[in-house]
Design a protein around this motif. Structure first.
Motif, PDB file in Angstrom:
ATOM      1  N   ALA A 126      48.562  38.949  37.176  1.00 56.74           N
ATOM      2  CA  ALA A 126      47.610  38.510  38.199  1.00 56.74           C
ATOM      3  C   ALA A 126      47.955  37.113  38.705  1.00 56.74           C
ATOM      4  O   ALA A 126      47.849  36.819  39.901  1.00 56.74           O
ATOM      5  N   THR A 127      48.366  36.242  37.799  1.00 58.19           N
ATOM      6  CA  THR A 127      48.772  34.892  38.199  1.00 58.19           C
ATOM      7  C   THR A 127      49.989  34.953  39.115  1.00 58.19           C
ATOM      8  O   THR A 127      50.047  34.265  40.143  1.00 58.19           O
ATOM      9  N   SER A 128      50.941  35.789  38.761  1.00 51.60           N
ATOM     10  CA  SER A 128      52.169  35.903  39.537  1.00 51.60           C
ATOM     11  C   SER A 128      51.901  36.386  40.962  1.00 51.60           C
ATOM     12  O   SER A 128      52.384  35.795  41.934  1.00 51.60           O
ATOM     13  N   VAL A 129      51.120  37.444  41.101  1.00 53.70           N
ATOM     14  CA  VAL A 129      50.893  37.985  42.445  1.00 53.70           C
ATOM     15  C   VAL A 129      49.995  37.066  43.280  1.00 53.70           C
ATOM     16  O   VAL A 129      50.164  36.953  44.504  1.00 53.70           O
ATOM     17  N   THR A 130      49.040  36.397  42.636  1.00 54.15           N
ATOM     18  CA  THR A 130      48.120  35.526  43.375  1.00 54.15           C
ATOM     19  C   THR A 130      48.827  34.269  43.869  1.00 54.15           C
ATOM     20  O   THR A 130      48.726  33.906  45.053  1.00 54.15           O
ATOM     21  N   LEU A 131      49.545  33.598  42.986  1.00 53.99           N
ATOM     22  CA  LEU A 131      50.271  32.405  43.415  1.00 53.99           C
ATOM     23  C   LEU A 131      51.417  32.778  44.342  1.00 53.99           C
ATOM     24  O   LEU A 131      51.803  31.997  45.223  1.00 53.99           O
ATOM     25  N   GLY A 132      51.946  33.996  44.189  1.00 50.93           N
ATOM     26  CA  GLY A 132      52.955  34.484  45.127  1.00 50.93           C
ATOM     27  C   GLY A 132      52.380  34.685  46.519  1.00 50.93           C
ATOM     28  O   GLY A 132      53.040  34.387  47.527  1.00 50.93           O
ATOM     29  N   ALA A 177      56.953  40.813  44.864  1.00 52.65           N
ATOM     30  CA  ALA A 177      55.557  40.951  44.451  1.00 52.65           C
ATOM     31  C   ALA A 177      55.185  42.411  44.215  1.00 52.65           C
ATOM     32  O   ALA A 177      54.309  42.710  43.397  1.00 52.65           O
ATOM     33  N   LYS A 178      55.853  43.331  44.918  1.00 58.79           N
ATOM     34  CA  LYS A 178      55.456  44.741  44.840  1.00 58.79           C
ATOM     35  C   LYS A 178      55.520  45.309  43.419  1.00 58.79           C
ATOM     36  O   LYS A 178      54.557  45.965  42.982  1.00 58.79           O
ATOM     37  N   PRO A 179      56.611  45.097  42.642  1.00 54.51           N
ATOM     38  CA  PRO A 179      56.611  45.637  41.269  1.00 54.51           C
ATOM     39  C   PRO A 179      55.476  45.079  40.412  1.00 54.51           C
ATOM     40  O   PRO A 179      54.936  45.792  39.552  1.00 54.51           O
ATOM     41  N   ASP A 198      42.132  44.131  50.414  1.00 55.66           N
ATOM     42  CA  ASP A 198      40.834  44.011  49.732  1.00 55.66           C
ATOM     43  C   ASP A 198      40.890  44.541  48.305  1.00 55.66           C
ATOM     44  O   ASP A 198      40.337  43.932  47.381  1.00 55.66           O
ATOM     45  N   ARG A 199      41.553  45.693  48.110  1.00 57.91           N
ATOM     46  CA  ARG A 199      41.583  46.283  46.766  1.00 57.91           C
ATOM     47  C   ARG A 199      42.382  45.405  45.798  1.00 57.91           C
ATOM     48  O   ARG A 199      42.043  45.310  44.618  1.00 57.91           O
ATOM     49  N   HIS A 200      43.411  44.746  46.301  1.00 61.02           N
ATOM     50  CA  HIS A 200      44.161  43.833  45.446  1.00 61.02           C
ATOM     51  C   HIS A 200      43.325  42.608  45.082  1.00 61.02           C
ATOM     52  O   HIS A 200      43.336  42.144  43.940  1.00 61.02           O
ATOM     53  N   ARG A 201      42.597  42.109  46.065  1.00 66.24           N
ATOM     54  CA  ARG A 201      41.754  40.934  45.822  1.00 66.24           C
ATOM     55  C   ARG A 201      40.675  41.273  44.800  1.00 66.24           C
ATOM     56  O   ARG A 201      40.398  40.493  43.879  1.00 66.24           O
ATOM     57  N   SER A 202      40.075  42.435  44.964  1.00 61.99           N
ATOM     58  CA  SER A 202      39.031  42.856  44.018  1.00 61.99           C
ATOM     59  C   SER A 202      39.591  43.036  42.616  1.00 61.99           C
ATOM     60  O   SER A 202      38.930  42.727  41.622  1.00 61.99           O
ATOM     61  N   MET A 203      40.827  43.541  42.547  1.00 63.29           N
ATOM     62  CA  MET A 203      41.476  43.735  41.258  1.00 63.29           C
ATOM     63  C   MET A 203      41.626  42.407  40.523  1.00 63.29           C
ATOM     64  O   MET A 203      41.289  42.290  39.337  1.00 63.29           O
ATOM     65  N   VAL A 204      42.114  41.385  41.213  1.00 65.99           N
ATOM     66  CA  VAL A 204      42.311  40.086  40.577  1.00 65.99           C
ATOM     67  C   VAL A 204      40.972  39.439  40.240  1.00 65.99           C
ATOM     68  O   VAL A 204      40.825  38.807  39.183  1.00 65.99           O
ATOM     69  N   GLU A 205      39.983  39.607  41.114  1.00 69.16           N
ATOM     70  CA  GLU A 205      38.647  39.070  40.815  1.00 69.16           C
ATOM     71  C   GLU A 205      38.121  39.671  39.512  1.00 69.16           C
ATOM     72  O   GLU A 205      37.545  38.970  38.669  1.00 69.16           O
TER      73      GLU A 205
END
Length: 411
Positions: free
Chosen positions: A328-334, A351-353, A210-217
């Motif tokens: 953000a693009t990299s982690v989301t499409l990943g 994706a972690k780094p 959730d926190r990652h999703r909120s970050m990208v949002e």
């Protein structure tokens, strides 16, 4: 696209190599297929002609069709023009090698008006889908850039990244001077073109935390509020759009940059994105992973701006957010790719780094950290402290070689 990925055998590649690119009468002895290389959409092979290494690329059926239908407004055409332009400016990349002239004439050009047979050949080969096989595909023989990828380096100095930025700056100077016949060449949609950050929204559901999703949002919202209203003031040009340590070829003995490969993501977009994409990936480099991720990004920026003088004050003021957008693009499409292939732990590992870099730049509880990053980037643009302007020689970059933890303490 996946259905039309080429599925050429080594024997088929050797046959087309002999047919279109070998010059001697004893063609079998002069042509060799060394090995097949990994490729997402195409077939890539390391080959030899008269003991000289080359990259032979069999293009995906989708890009092949686009090129044959409209040669001068296609990704293949743009890449070839970029390679030729970089060669004119003394920058090493995957320059196309002409087929043997008398053998090009064996391929009917009447069926493909406008095709430049000095840069490509056309061969009938199988693809993954049996229903679509065999089919005519574009083949290119490309210069092999000798060296090892920057990602192979076990250790890395900040000067290596500054030199990478210098190479990138020289490349963009050359690309700004590239003249093409079609005004809309390169303006096609590409998910990895940072103009389209808003289009990440449908993929947010694939981010599990959730926190990652909120970050990208939050990043998407900032992009729409801060970037889009002023984007019409950004200059536009041809971009490589993927300057990262897997595509930068180095002489590992000397540490110098030998060249750059893989222009598959090339587009016409905002010029400033070239350096912000490179800065994002530098944060994940060998040097960046030593706890110097922000300094790694600053090093690319220093090298780039020492050569490329045309970034405006407005473009510079948005560099940090555009770096964040690329991460953000990299982690989301990943995350989307992992959803499609849930057994591929490699995707999670890499994706972690990027998530760590995003958290550093966006989730630090003290908002003063963002201002500290901006100050370091401003210092990086003061190239005279790190690079000799006339000779582009590397001098002292200790002023930007600051660890992430030290940067937080300086707030």
């Amino acid at each position: 696209r996946k259905l039309l990925k080429p599925k050429a055998s080594v024997d088929q590649v050797l046959e087309l190599l002999q047919k279109s690119y070998c010059k001697t009468s004893d063609e079998k002895s002069s042509c060799k297929v060394i090995k097949e290389l990994d490729s997402y959409d195409d077939n890539n092979f390391k080959v030899q002609i008269n003991d000289i290494n080359y990259l032979l690329k069999v293009q995906n059926g989708v890009e092949s069709m686009k090129y044959m239908k409209n040669p001068t407004n296609s990704a293949i055409y743009l890449q070839n023009e970029i390679f030729k332009q970089l060669d004119k400016h003394g920058l090493s990349s995957s320059l196309p090698i002409p087929p043997v002239e008398e053998k090009v004439q064996d391929i009917s050009g009447d069926e493909f008006p406008g095709v430049d047979f000095s840069t490509v050949s056309i061969h009938t080969l199988p693809v993954l889908s049996e229903d679509h096989s065999p089919r005519k595909l574009i083949v290119r023989l490309l210069k092999w850039v000798d060296g090892s990828t920057m990602s192979d380096a076990k250790t890395m100095s900040i000067e290596t990244l500054v030199e990478g930025g210098i190479f990138l700056g020289k490349m963009d100077v050359a690309l700004d001077a590239l003249e093409v016949s079609s005004s809309n060449l390169g303006e096609w949609y590409h998910a990895w073109d940072q103009k389209h950050v808003s289009d990440l929204r449908p993929y947010l559901k694939y981010i599990t935390l959730d926190r990652h999703r909120s970050m990208v949002e939050s990043i998407i919202s900032r992009f729409e509020q801060e970037i889009l209203p002023v984007a019409d003031q950004f200059r536009v040009g041809f971009l490589m759009n993927d300057f990262n340590d897997a595509n930068i070829i180095m002489n590992l003995d000397s540490g110098s940059i030998a060249g750059v490969v893989d222009f598959g993501d090339s587009v016409k977009s905002w010029r400033v994105l070239e350096v912000t994409v490179a800065m994002a990936y530098a944060m994940l480099s060998t040097y960046g992973k030593t706890g110097h991720s922000v300094a790694a990004a600053a090093a690319i920026l220093r090298g780039f701006t020492s050569v490329y003088k045309n970034l405006s004050a407005l473009e510079k003021s948005h560099i940090q957010l555009l770096v964040v957008c690329r991460l953000a693009t990299s982690v989301t499409l990943g995350a989307f790719s992992y959803h499609q292939n849930p057994g591929n732990e490699y995707l999670l590992l890499h994706a972690k780094p990027a998530w760590d870099a995003l958290e550093l730049l966006t989730m630090n509880p003290d908002k003063g950290f963002s201002a500290a990053v901006d100050r370091l980037f401003d210092k990086a643009c003061d190239f005279q402290t790190g690079v000799d302007e006339k000779n582009y020689t590397l001098l002292d970059n200790s002023d930007i070689a600051i660890s992430d933890s030290e940067l937080m303490q300086r707030i």
